[in-house]
Design a protein around this motif. Structure first.
Motif, short mmCIF file in Angstrom:
data_model
loop_
_atom_site.label_atom_id
_atom_site.label_comp_id
_atom_site.label_asym_id
_atom_site.label_seq_id
_atom_site.Cartn_x
_atom_site.Cartn_y
_atom_site.Cartn_z
N ALA A 198 0.84 -1.21 0.00
CA ALA A 198 0.00 0.00 0.00
C ALA A 198 0.87 1.26 0.00
CB ALA A 198 -0.93 -0.01 1.21
N PHE A 199 1.92 1.26 0.82
CA PHE A 199 2.79 2.43 0.91
C PHE A 199 3.57 2.66 -0.38
CE2 PHE A 199 6.79 4.55 2.08
CZ PHE A 199 6.27 5.73 2.60
N MET A 200 4.07 1.59 -0.96
CA MET A 200 4.87 1.69 -2.18
C MET A 200 4.00 1.82 -3.43
SD MET A 200 7.91 1.74 -0.96
CE MET A 200 9.03 1.45 -2.33
N LYS A 201 2.70 1.57 -3.29
CA LYS A 201 1.73 1.66 -4.40
C LYS A 201 2.05 0.69 -5.53
CE LYS A 201 -0.34 5.17 -2.38
NZ LYS A 201 -1.06 4.79 -1.20
N ILE A 202 2.48 -0.51 -5.16
CA ILE A 202 2.81 -1.53 -6.16
C ILE A 202 1.52 -1.98 -6.85
CG2 ILE A 202 3.80 -3.82 -6.56
CD1 ILE A 202 5.46 -3.32 -3.97
N PRO A 203 1.44 -1.82 -8.17
CA PRO A 203 0.20 -2.15 -8.89
C PRO A 203 0.14 -3.63 -9.28
CG PRO A 203 1.76 -1.17 -10.40
CD PRO A 203 2.43 -1.20 -9.05
N HIS A 204 -0.26 -4.47 -8.33
CA HIS A 204 -0.39 -5.88 -8.67
C HIS A 204 -1.58 -6.07 -9.61
CE1 HIS A 204 2.81 -7.28 -6.20
NE2 HIS A 204 2.30 -6.74 -5.10
N ARG A 205 -1.37 -6.91 -10.63
CA ARG A 205 -2.40 -7.20 -11.62
C ARG A 205 -3.63 -7.79 -10.93
NH1 ARG A 205 -2.51 -12.17 -14.03
NH2 ARG A 205 -0.35 -12.46 -13.44
N THR A 206 -4.81 -7.27 -11.26
CA THR A 206 -6.05 -7.78 -10.69
C THR A 206 -6.25 -9.22 -11.14
OG1 THR A 206 -7.01 -5.58 -10.69
CG2 THR A 206 -8.53 -7.42 -10.52
N SER A 207 -6.45 -10.09 -10.17
CA SER A 207 -6.57 -11.52 -10.46
C SER A 207 -7.23 -12.20 -9.26
CB SER A 207 -5.19 -12.13 -10.70
OG SER A 207 -4.41 -12.06 -9.52
N MET A 208 -7.34 -13.53 -9.35
CA MET A 208 -7.81 -14.29 -8.20
C MET A 208 -6.86 -14.09 -7.02
SD MET A 208 -9.13 -17.86 -9.95
CE MET A 208 -8.84 -18.72 -8.44
N LEU A 209 -5.58 -13.90 -7.32
CA LEU A 209 -4.59 -13.66 -6.26
C LEU A 209 -4.92 -12.39 -5.49
CD1 LEU A 209 -1.90 -13.77 -4.71
CD2 LEU A 209 -0.82 -12.75 -6.71
N THR A 210 -5.12 -11.30 -6.20
CA THR A 210 -5.38 -10.04 -5.51
C THR A 210 -6.71 -10.09 -4.77
OG1 THR A 210 -6.18 -9.06 -7.58
CG2 THR A 210 -3.89 -8.61 -6.97
N ALA A 211 -7.70 -10.78 -5.34
CA ALA A 211 -8.97 -10.95 -4.63
C ALA A 211 -8.75 -11.76 -3.35
CB ALA A 211 -9.99 -11.65 -5.53
N HIS A 212 -7.92 -12.78 -3.43
CA HIS A 212 -7.60 -13.59 -2.25
C HIS A 212 -6.90 -12.74 -1.18
CE1 HIS A 212 -6.27 -17.04 0.14
NE2 HIS A 212 -5.07 -16.53 0.10
N LEU A 213 -5.94 -11.93 -1.61
CA LEU A 213 -5.22 -11.09 -0.65
C LEU A 213 -6.13 -10.07 0.02
CD1 LEU A 213 -1.88 -10.54 -2.61
CD2 LEU A 213 -2.31 -12.11 -0.70
N ILE A 214 -7.06 -9.52 -0.74
CA ILE A 214 -8.05 -8.60 -0.15
C ILE A 214 -8.93 -9.36 0.84
CG2 ILE A 214 -10.06 -7.15 -0.65
CD1 ILE A 214 -7.37 -5.85 -1.42
#
Length: 136
Positions: free
Chosen positions: A34-50
């Motif tokens: 969040a601090f570094m604003k790394i733009p991870h590609r929206t995927s099942m991974l990012t949904a899982h992390l959220i």
């Protein structure tokens, strides 16, 4: 724990599900992302992390949300220092990847990790996307 039943009063039962223990429940890396604003590609991974944020203390979720709403420091940061943080994050993730390879992946044919995810693919994606965000 999938579909456990627990007593919820006299004769009533409640069916609930929990995720398996996973490092994604830690708030340290999501805070740094969040601090570094790394733009991870929206995927099942990012949904899982959220989704894993639901398993963090409320105070941690609030802090991550506050940091996510802050402006990016990337444009004003020292290239050397900003990239050093990304390198350190990628190194941490690389060590995690190696441990997952050694202690989980090598010992099972099941491609799912402790959190029920295709962890090897996802861990590699996080490393790649972190390094790709370095300032040129």
């Amino acid at each position: 724990m999938e579909g456990a039943r627990v007593a919820a009063g006299s004769a009533a039962q409640l069916r609930i599900s929990f995720r398996g223990e996973t490092g994604a429940q830690s708030s340290i890396m999501p805070l740094l992302v969040a601090f570094m604003k790394i733009p991870h590609r929206t995927s099942m991974l990012t949904a899982h992390l959220i989704d894993m944020r639901n398993y963090m203390p409320a105070e941690h979720r609030s802090l991550i949300a506050a940091v996510e709403s802050m402006p990016s420091i990337r444009a004003i940061a020292s290239k050397q220092n900003y990239n050093a943080v990304l390198d350190a994050m990628a190194e941490f993730r690389s060590v995690h990847y190696a441990w997952a390879q050694e202690y989980i992946n090598r010992r099972t044919d099941d491609p799912r990790g402790t959190g029920g995810t295709p962890y090897m693919q996802w861990l590699k994606q996080l490393i790649d996307e972190t390094l790709a965000f370095k300032i040129d």
